[in-house]
Design a protein around this motif. Structure first.
Motif, short mmCIF file in Angstrom:
data_model
loop_
_atom_site.label_atom_id
_atom_site.label_comp_id
_atom_site.label_asym_id
_atom_site.label_seq_id
_atom_site.Cartn_x
_atom_site.Cartn_y
_atom_site.Cartn_z
N SER A 1 0.75 -1.27 0.09
CA SER A 1 0.07 -0.04 0.07
C SER A 1 0.71 1.30 -0.02
N ARG B 1 1.48 1.35 -3.93
CA ARG B 1 0.03 1.82 -4.60
C ARG B 1 -0.09 3.29 -4.31
N PHE C 1 -3.46 4.43 -10.41
CA PHE C 1 -4.72 3.41 -10.93
C PHE C 1 -5.70 4.34 -11.70
N PHE D 1 -9.75 3.47 -13.16
CA PHE D 1 -10.27 2.31 -13.20
C PHE D 1 -11.62 2.54 -14.50
N THR E 1 -18.75 4.90 -10.20
CA THR E 1 -19.01 4.44 -8.89
C THR E 1 -17.33 4.30 -8.21
N SER E 2 -16.37 4.79 -8.97
CA SER E 2 -15.04 4.62 -8.35
C SER E 2 -14.45 5.71 -7.44
N HIS F 1 -19.28 10.05 -0.65
CA HIS F 1 -19.67 11.24 0.43
C HIS F 1 -18.32 12.12 0.70
N HIS G 1 1.13 9.52 1.56
CA HIS G 1 2.30 9.17 1.13
C HIS G 1 3.28 9.87 1.19
N PHE H 1 -15.35 2.16 -4.91
CA PHE H 1 -14.55 3.30 -4.49
C PHE H 1 -13.80 2.70 -3.40
N ARG I 1 -12.20 -0.12 -3.70
CA ARG I 1 -11.03 -0.58 -4.50
C ARG I 1 -10.28 0.82 -5.00
N THR I 2 -10.70 1.76 -5.13
CA THR I 2 -10.11 2.82 -5.69
C THR I 2 -9.23 3.43 -4.39
N ARG J 1 -8.16 1.71 -2.07
CA ARG J 1 -6.97 0.65 -1.81
C ARG J 1 -5.66 0.94 -2.93
N ALA J 2 -6.36 1.08 -4.18
CA ALA J 2 -5.62 1.49 -5.18
C ALA J 2 -4.69 2.79 -4.91
N LYS J 3 -5.20 3.69 -3.93
CA LYS J 3 -4.66 4.83 -3.73
C LYS J 3 -3.44 4.63 -2.62
N GLY J 4 -3.33 3.33 -2.10
CA GLY J 4 -2.36 2.92 -1.09
C GLY J 4 -2.77 3.43 0.22
N MET J 5 -4.27 3.89 0.39
CA MET J 5 -4.69 4.28 1.64
C MET J 5 -4.44 3.34 2.92
N PRO J 6 -3.95 3.48 4.09
CA PRO J 6 -4.05 2.62 5.27
C PRO J 6 -5.05 2.07 5.45
N ARG K 1 -7.47 4.17 7.69
CA ARG K 1 -8.03 5.29 7.04
C ARG K 1 -9.29 4.91 6.29
N HIS L 1 -13.71 6.21 4.38
CA HIS L 1 -14.37 5.66 3.11
C HIS L 1 -15.52 4.87 3.47
#
Lengths: 299, 262, 307
Positions: free
Chosen positions: B84, B87, B93, B95, B100-101, B105, B119, C205, C207-208, C210-215, C218, C223
């Motif tokens: 992580s 990433r 990434f 998608f 929906t990605s 909120h 990061h 979202f 998955r997004t 996670r793809a952003k590398g969020m811990p 968090r 989310h």
């Protein structure tokens, strides 16, 4: 798409064949689910015992015996679950209570399913303003403390067992109507409904022949989940003294008596409670199992 | 040329109720720095799972085996926590479904800045500055206003630009774009592809562009990789493969592209 | 947002009036008026009583009087407890029921959501199975079975807790009632929260994120929760309704003089003003909660504002 080449009968055949295999598959999946299988067996056992058990036992449910008041459960006395303050055999009373609780559960559920499915399919199928108004009504009714209405109804119109069926059925249909409406809306968008429409079938026939059979799975699942809530509702009313009346008895009545006398005779509370909880748990497991079986999508 | 990602003997399996399903079967390939690799194939060919598996965002029932060296680190040996950290920072990434990605909120600004704040430990203001930069790169108008908006207030094309912006927040070496244009209309598709071309040209970012649409791939990619049923069917220079495909399956795939696009 | 509140009020107020009309109508058609089980009264006294309770006026007129009194917060005299007004009775019981209800709702919301989230994150582990198993029992054991069993065990057998009475709101007296009242709701809420959290965890979202590398932490706090809590917000009003009906039983079992008690006594003795007073109070509280859950939803879900 060349679906229009099919005749009406062909179409029905295709749909019903698909339907059958879906349900038999689902049943197989249900039996594979251990929790559901065990629940099914327990439920069957309790039902059969409630129906036939009283004939096999030597006591009657109203038979008082002043020589055997508050007997603790024992095998020698042949009062396997003990007796109550009137010397009546608890086991036979539980089984009689089971007859009543289960039949109220089933009948009231059928009443509410009938109302809910009719209401839900009409709102969902015809849509538009009718749907908005019908669903607004459901929404308003939903926000009411409906159980309290039932209590008031029971108070005003007397403690009549048929009224009990009706009153419970009349308040439990709301969830059903909501779910059925949602499902109807998604089903009516499907191609085979379009096909039936283009074949000139009337709305009524489409609802009866195509929509309701496709709802069957959902309806079955909710029946198994609704029966327990109706049983609880009945017991709740009986507990308050507003439901089933002496000399008749139900699990709710027994639990209510038991909780008042638990200091002297714990078995009067524990055994009826156990029967009720087992039944409710079995129904819930079967409902969950059925839902998974009919909708194999896993989380 | 410097190899940025080299995959060796990668397999991906899914544990389903019908038994083990092999989505990717022992494949090997590599991507050079600054290259844009297009991965084409039908849905279910394993093209997406290949990239999800090496970056650790497979669904829970999936497992990956093999070697995936990224910058000389085998991604498949890293823990979830180490992955992580890569990433979003080194690998961005994009998608398929922009609707929906994005988190519904959270406003756009927060979704962007959290990447740099987590990061690179940037302060909120520094992160905001970066956010405005990347939104400018993806050519979104009225940025100040946009940062306060929620995803449902944007069009599909705008959301996809935000997605690209998010992937650029930490200046990644490598971007994985999974069907980035599939859900968009043709005009928006063109604009998004133009952004990809700009990124390649001006930022020297390596891109893996996954798409079932050969037309989309041919517009951006240098090399192409054709996948089917978890295997690599053909790999080579994009132009060459498309003009003279060697493999039957590639020919078949190309025959599905409308005439005018050729 | 303000529009939403106005819209809700526009539904709530007519609904309340319908409920009042319904209760009022039932009271009038009900066989056995408030004074029927007493000895036959001389006609002139009956006349006086009817006048005193406005029973001699036309029905619609009576309803008008009743409605305007309610609007002023006057629920009228109790038919049975002659020396008290319904207001006095409700006021004496309300603090007790409110304490019970509010503690139960806070506990069920907090524990239910927490257990549900953890079960969803630790899906298919021992923790998940335990929570789900226990919650299944919680759903299947109705409060009127649970409460006596709890008091049998903790009160009579272990002698740890008092099994009845209010005792001025002593915390020990509160434990058993609150626990028996909240357990079923904790069970329902934790199951609901688990399935909605799982659904959210599977959404694009996340998955997004996670793809952003969020811990992980968090992802859950920023989310997941705000999306997965929405069904619980919608469940707020039904949960309250459940607690209201539950409290009727619980107050009975634990001998607490709350409004649920008055409701049952009123119902059994045909004290129609008392019953309708409690009914109106319950309905108004529910309307308030629906409004509250709408506002909460609006705060948590930005998509609501547009509608």
């Amino acid at each position: 798409m060349n679906i229009k080449n099919y005749s009406k009968d062909d179409l029905d055949n295709i749909l019903s064949i698909k339907g059958n295999s879906l349900y038999s598959d689902a049943f197989k999946r249900l039996l594979k689910n251990k929790a559901s299988l065990v629940s099914l067996i327990i439920l069957l056992l309790i039902t059969l015992l409630s129906i036939f058990g009283p004939y096999l036992l030597q006591y009657d449910f109203y038979e008082t015996d002043w020589n055997s008041i508050y007997l603790a459960p024992s095998i020698e006395s042949r009062h396997y679950f003990g007796t109550d303050g009137n010397g009546r055999d608890l086991l036979v009373r539980i089984l009689y209570g089971g007859r009543l609780s289960l039949s109220i559960g089933i009948i009231a559920t059928l009443v509410s399913v009938l109302i809910g499915v009719t209401y839900g399919t009409i709102a969902g199928y015809f849509g538009g303003k009718l749907d908005t108004i019908m669903m607004r009504i459901v929404e308003i009714l939903y926000s009411m403390p409906y159980l309290i209405f039932v209590i008031i109804l029971m108070v005003i119109f007397g403690r009549n067992i048929y009224l009990l069926f009706l009153a419970i059925g009349a308040v439990e249909w709301l969830t059903m109507a909501r779910i059925v409406r949602g499902q109807t809306i998604s089903i009516k968008e499907k191609e085979f409904i379009e096909a039936s429409k283009s074949l000139g079938q009337s709305s009524f026939m489409i609802i009866i022949k195509h929509i309701i059979p496709n709802l069957a799975g959902t309806i079955i699942v909710y029946i198994t989940l609704m029966v327990p809530s109706v049983i609880i509702l009945e017991s709740f009313l009986s507990f308050l003294g507003l439901g089933v009346q002496e000399p008749l008895t139900s699990w709710g009545v027994l639990i209510s008596e038991g909780s008042r006398e638990m200091e002297t005779a714990w078995w009067l509370l524990i055994f009826p409670g156990l029967f009720m909880v087992l039944t409710l748990a079995s129904l819930n497991f079967i409902g969950d199992g059925l839902r998974d079986a009919l909708d194999p999508k896993e989380y | 040329m410097e190899t940025i990602l080299s995959v060796n003997g990668l397999s991906v399996n899914f544990d389903t109720s019908q038994g083990l399903f092999k989505a990717v079967d022992n494949i090997s390939f590599s991507i050079e720095k600054g290259e844009c690799l297009g991965i084409a194939g039908e849905s279910g060919s394993g093209k997406t799972q290949t990239f999800f598996s090496i970056t650790g965002i497979l669904s829970d029932n999936g497992t990956a085996t093999g070697i995936a060296d990224f910058n000389d680190v085998d991604l498949l040996k890293l823990t979830e926590k180490e992955l992580s950290n890569i990433r979003g920072k080194k690998i961005g990434f994009i998608f398929q479904d922009p609707m929906t990605s994005l988190t519904p909120h959270m406003n756009i600004g927060n979704q962007l800045i959290e990447v740099s704040m987590v990061h690179e430990k940037k302060t909120k203001n520094e992160a905001l500055k970066k956010a405005k930069e990347v939104l400018d790169i993806v050519k979104l108008p009225r940025i100040e206003n946009l940062l306060k908006k929620y995803p449902h207030e944007l069009s599909g094309g705008m959301r996809q630009r935000v997605m690209i912006g998010i992937s650029l927040m930490c200046d990644p070496l490598f971007i994985i774009a999974d069907e980035p244009t599939t859900a968009l209309d043709v005009t928006t598709q063109k604009e998004i592809l133009k952004i990809f071309n700009d990124l390649k040209k001006f930022k020297d970012i390596t891109i893996a562009l996954i798409s079932h649409d050969i037309g989309v791939i041919s517009e951006v990619s240098d090399t192409i990789l054709i996948m089917n049923e978890g295997h690599i069917i053909e790999k080579g220079n994009c132009q060459e493969v498309l003009i003279s495909p060697k493999h039957e399956y590639t020919k078949h795939l190309l025959s599905c592209v409308p005439e005018w696009m050729k | 947002m303000i529009q939403l509140i106005i819209k809700r009020l526009a539904i709530a107020i007519p609904t309340l009036i319908i409920i009042i009309a319904f209760v009022f109508g039932l009271m009038r058609v009900a066989p056995g008026g408030p004074f029927t089980n007493e000895r036959a009264l001389p006609p002139e006294i009956e006349q006086k009583i009817n006048e005193a309770y406005d029973l001699d006026k036309p029905l619609i007129h009576q309803f008008g009087i009743y409605l305007s009194k309610i609007a002023k917060g006057d629920l009228g005299p109790s038919y049975k407890y002659k020396d008290f007004t319904v207001n006095e009775l409700i006021l004496s019981g309300f603090p007790i029921s409110l304490t019970l209800g509010v503690s139960a709702i806070i506990i069920s919301l907090f524990l239910g959501s927490l257990l549900g989230i953890i079960a969803a994150i630790k899906r298919n582990t021992i923790f998940d199975y335990t929570v789900m198993g226990v919650s299944l029992i919680g759903i299947c054991v109705p409060s009127f079975v649970l409460a006596p069993i709890l008091s049998l065990f903790f009160g009579l057998y272990l002698g740890l807790l008092p099994i009845s009475g209010w005792n001025g709101g002593n915390i020990y007296n509160l434990i058993l009632p609150v626990v028996s009242l909240s357990l079923p709701q904790i069970a329902i809420i934790s199951r609901m929260m688990r399935s909605s959290t799982i659904e959210t965890l599977n959404s694009n979202f996340i998955r997004t994120a996670r793809a952003k590398g969020m811990p992980k932490r968090r992802i859950i706090t920023k989310h997941v929760i705000r999306s997965s809590i929405l069904p619980i917000i919608d469940y707020l009003a039904p949960a309250t309704a459940g607690l209201m009906t539950g409290s009727i039983i619980i107050e009975q079992i634990f001998g607490l003089p709350g409004i649920g008690r008055y409701f049952v006594v009123g119902a059994l003795q045909r004290d129609y003003t008392l019953v309708s007073g409690v009914m109106i109070l319950y309905a108004s509280l529910l309307m308030l909660l629906i409004l509250l859950s709408d506002i909460l939803r609006g705060v948590l879900d930005p998509r609501v504002k547009i509608k």
